[in-house]
Motif scaffolding. Sequence first.
Motif, PDB file in Angstrom:
ATOM      1  N   VAL A 291      14.048  83.118  56.301  1.00  0.00           N
ATOM      2  CA  VAL A 291      12.729  83.321  56.991  1.00  0.00           C
ATOM      3  C   VAL A 291      12.367  82.134  57.811  1.00  0.00           C
ATOM      4  N   ASN A 292      12.820  80.746  57.375  1.00  0.00           N
ATOM      5  CA  ASN A 292      12.544  79.725  58.176  1.00  0.00           C
ATOM      6  C   ASN A 292      13.733  78.852  58.215  1.00  0.00           C
ATOM      7  N   PRO A 293      14.622  78.942  59.219  1.00  0.00           N
ATOM      8  CA  PRO A 293      15.885  78.068  59.200  1.00  0.00           C
ATOM      9  C   PRO A 293      15.708  76.437  58.926  1.00  0.00           C
ATOM     10  N   CYS A 294      14.370  76.211  59.186  1.00  0.00           N
ATOM     11  CA  CYS A 294      14.158  74.540  58.956  1.00  0.00           C
ATOM     12  C   CYS A 294      14.360  74.289  57.324  1.00  0.00           C
ATOM     13  N   TYR A 295      14.402  75.223  56.682  1.00  0.00           N
ATOM     14  CA  TYR A 295      14.793  75.038  55.169  1.00  0.00           C
ATOM     15  C   TYR A 295      16.144  74.842  54.867  1.00  0.00           C
ATOM     16  N   ASN A 296      16.921  75.306  55.736  1.00  0.00           N
ATOM     17  CA  ASN A 296      18.559  75.219  55.664  1.00  0.00           C
ATOM     18  C   ASN A 296      19.139  73.838  55.786  1.00  0.00           C
ATOM     19  N   ALA A 297      18.882  72.905  54.753  1.00  0.00           N
ATOM     20  CA  ALA A 297      19.219  71.654  54.966  1.00  0.00           C
ATOM     21  C   ALA A 297      20.779  71.528  54.656  1.00  0.00           C
TER      22      ALA A 297
ATOM     23  N   ASP B 267      22.554  65.816  52.793  1.00  0.00           N
ATOM     24  CA  ASP B 267      20.938  65.359  52.944  1.00  0.00           C
ATOM     25  C   ASP B 267      20.315  65.497  51.581  1.00  0.00           C
ATOM     26  N   ILE B 268      20.742  66.829  51.071  1.00  0.00           N
ATOM     27  CA  ILE B 268      20.370  67.172  49.717  1.00  0.00           C
ATOM     28  C   ILE B 268      20.659  66.139  48.756  1.00  0.00           C
TER      29      ILE B 268
ATOM     30  N   ILE C 258      22.081  62.819  49.140  1.00  0.00           N
ATOM     31  CA  ILE C 258      21.464  61.794  49.146  1.00  0.00           C
ATOM     32  C   ILE C 258      20.110  61.604  48.909  1.00  0.00           C
ATOM     33  N   SER C 259      19.296  62.635  49.288  1.00  0.00           N
ATOM     34  CA  SER C 259      17.881  62.740  48.780  1.00  0.00           C
ATOM     35  C   SER C 259      17.755  62.663  46.954  1.00  0.00           C
ATOM     36  N   THR C 260      18.572  63.433  46.445  1.00  0.00           N
ATOM     37  CA  THR C 260      18.304  63.368  45.040  1.00  0.00           C
ATOM     38  C   THR C 260      18.930  62.167  44.394  1.00  0.00           C
ATOM     39  N   SER C 261      19.681  61.196  45.061  1.00  0.00           N
ATOM     40  CA  SER C 261      19.976  60.033  44.459  1.00  0.00           C
ATOM     41  C   SER C 261      18.729  58.737  45.082  1.00  0.00           C
ATOM     42  N   ALA C 262      17.781  59.143  45.719  1.00  0.00           N
ATOM     43  CA  ALA C 262      17.078  58.086  46.196  1.00  0.00           C
ATOM     44  C   ALA C 262      15.934  57.707  45.023  1.00  0.00           C
TER      45      ALA C 262
ATOM     46  N   GLU D  63      10.413  67.865  58.909  1.00  0.00           N
ATOM     47  CA  GLU D  63      10.780  66.511  58.628  1.00  0.00           C
ATOM     48  C   GLU D  63      10.330  66.309  57.065  1.00  0.00           C
ATOM     49  N   TYR D  64      11.296  65.787  56.469  1.00  0.00           N
ATOM     50  CA  TYR D  64      11.529  65.751  55.054  1.00  0.00           C
ATOM     51  C   TYR D  64      11.814  63.966  54.838  1.00  0.00           C
ATOM     52  N   ASN D  65      11.011  63.747  53.727  1.00  0.00           N
ATOM     53  CA  ASN D  65      10.963  62.108  53.330  1.00  0.00           C
ATOM     54  C   ASN D  65      11.016  62.410  51.586  1.00  0.00           C
ATOM     55  N   LEU D  66      12.271  62.234  51.252  1.00  0.00           N
ATOM     56  CA  LEU D  66      12.245  62.840  49.869  1.00  0.00           C
ATOM     57  C   LEU D  66      12.827  61.603  48.852  1.00  0.00           C
ATOM     58  N   ILE D  67      12.426  61.837  47.629  1.00  0.00           N
ATOM     59  CA  ILE D  67      12.930  60.680  46.432  1.00  0.00           C
ATOM     60  C   ILE D  67      13.627  61.665  45.543  1.00  0.00           C
ATOM     61  N   ASP D  68      14.139  60.733  44.773  1.00  0.00           N
ATOM     62  CA  ASP D  68      14.835  61.419  43.452  1.00  0.00           C
ATOM     63  C   ASP D  68      13.827  62.439  42.510  1.00  0.00           C
TER      64      ASP D  68
END
Length: 64
Positions: free
Chosen positions: A7-13, A17-18, A20-24, A45-50
């Motif tokens: 539905v929203n291609p912006c969610y197709n990361a 990136d996924i 690296i985000s899970t290890s932050a 835009e995404y700014n993610l942490i573990d």
Amino acid sequence: MNLQAKVNPCYNAKLSDICISTSAAPTYFPSYYFKNNDDGGNDQEYNLIDGGVAANSGGSRNGS
């Protein structure tokens, strides 16, 4: 690809990136920032942490 990404291609990361985000873990590493865009030029835009930060939160325990 999940339904939200269809539905929203912006969610197709990207998988990189996924991963690296899970290890932050914020105690050791800064949050991971990345941006996705779709064919129409829309940015997300995404700014993610573990995720363990929320999972190990003392305030969310049941039965305490």
